[in-house]
Design an enzyme around this catalytic site. Structure first.
Site, PDB file in Angstrom:
ATOM      1  CG  ASP A  71      41.059  31.515  37.666  1.00  0.00           C
ATOM      2  OD1 ASP A  71      41.101  30.497  36.951  1.00  0.00           O
ATOM      3  OD2 ASP A  71      40.042  32.227  37.791  1.00  0.00           O
ATOM      4  CE1 TYR A  99      36.772  28.869  43.721  1.00  0.00           C
ATOM      5  CE2 TYR A  99      34.581  27.893  43.562  1.00  0.00           C
ATOM      6  CZ  TYR A  99      35.933  27.866  43.277  1.00  0.00           C
ATOM      7  OH  TYR A  99      36.443  26.832  42.531  1.00  0.00           O
ATOM      8  CG  ASP A 113      41.126  37.585  36.139  1.00  0.00           C
ATOM      9  OD1 ASP A 113      41.672  38.301  35.276  1.00  0.00           O
ATOM     10  OD2 ASP A 113      41.553  36.461  36.462  1.00  0.00           O
ATOM     11  NE  ARG A 206      38.485  33.211  35.617  1.00  0.00           N
ATOM     12  CZ  ARG A 206      38.910  32.757  34.434  1.00  0.00           C
ATOM     13  NH1 ARG A 206      39.166  33.609  33.455  1.00  0.00           N
ATOM     14  NH2 ARG A 206      39.089  31.474  34.230  1.00  0.00           N
TER      15      ARG A 206
END
Length: 285
Positions: A71, A99, A113, A206
């Site tokens: 992203d 992550y 987000d 997300r």
């Protein structure tokens, strides 16, 4: 004579550039898209080699691509293929990723987000550290996940995120199988919490944070996201900072990463493929 010497040096740099082949990793900064980072990298390398981008047929053989979109708001490992290495990028899409995500309880946004518009706010005072840790167990292993509407997935050849930004109606993609190898709570300071996640290709952090919020009878959104590992490439050891995006540094990284890839343990792949996810290849025309 000096001009000839300079031309010879540029010629050698161009030869070296076009001979590069394999996989390496760069550190994607927060802000630009993964495609923009790739274009900047390509421009830097061509400029260093003294290769003009207009009307030069030789550019056509400089292939470079990345193995999985990050992203715009995210940072971290972006695996890059150059030369014949672009054919190996599909392996990176299917492989495991790690992550670190910072989530915020009590708010939901349209993008899931911090870049999106707030769509919902709910109390979160009732959520304890124990509640959050218990919920994480439900999202470990083989699970079904609905991808975000704002994503690189495509409908009729266009990204869902592009359609959403134009205000077009977009239906949610059906849930699909993904795998979470490990999921742990690193910090809990309400409304913020920090997660470490190792997951399969096709997984959206997300969506995970959004789903966690719902399970806790509140809502949640990602505030910060960093990819710390993709395949064997780690952020600290292998991802080249922007000041090292040079032909020589990449050549050294390719040598190191060849041995790295040979030692990468195989992960059992999910049976279901995720259409719409492809490695991005840039080839100058």
């Amino acid at each position: 004579m000096a001009g000839e010497a300079g031309g010879g040096a540029l010629g050698r740099a161009a030869d070296k550039l076009f001979s590069l082949s394999g996989l390496f990793a760069v550190r994607k900064p927060k802000g630009p898209t993964s495609a923009a980072v790739l274009n900047l990298l390509k421009e830097r390398l061509l400029a260093e080699a003294g290769v003009k981008t207009n009307g030069n047929k030789r550019n056509q053989i400089l292939k470079i691509g990345h193995g999985g979109t990050l992203d715009s708001a995210a940072t971290g490992v972006l695996v890059v293929g150059i030369g014949k290495g672009t054919k190996m990028l599909g392996t990176m899409l299917a492989g495991s990723k790690k992550y670190t995500a910072i989530g915020m309880l009590g708010k939901a946004t349209d993008t899931l987000d911090a870049t999106g518009k707030v769509t919902e706010e709910k109390p979160y005072d009732q959520v304890t550290k124990g509640d959050l840790e218990n919920v994480l167990q439900k999202f470990t292993g083989d699970i079904m996940q609905v991808p975000p509407l704002y994503s690189a997935l495509k409908k009729d050849g266009e990204r869902l995120s592009t359609l959403m930004k134009r205000g077009e109606a977009v239906e949610a993609k059906p849930p699909r199988p993904v795998r979470v190898y490990s999921l742990s709570l690193q910090q809990f300071q309400p409304p913020l919490f920090t997660l470490d996640v190792e997951c399969s290709g096709g997984f959206y952090v997300r969506s995970l944070v959004n789903d966690i919020g719902k399970e806790l009878s509140t809502c949640a959104t990602v505030q910060e996201l960093t990819r710390t590992k993709q395949g064997p490439f780690t952020l600290e050891e292998h991802a080249l900072q922007e000041d090292k995006w040079t032909i020589d540094e990449i050549a050294r990284s390719l040598e190191h990463c060849t041995a790295l890839l040979l030692g990468e343990p195989a992960r059992k792949k999910l049976k279901t493929e995720h259409p719409g996810e492809t490695a991005v290849i840039c080839e100058d025309k």
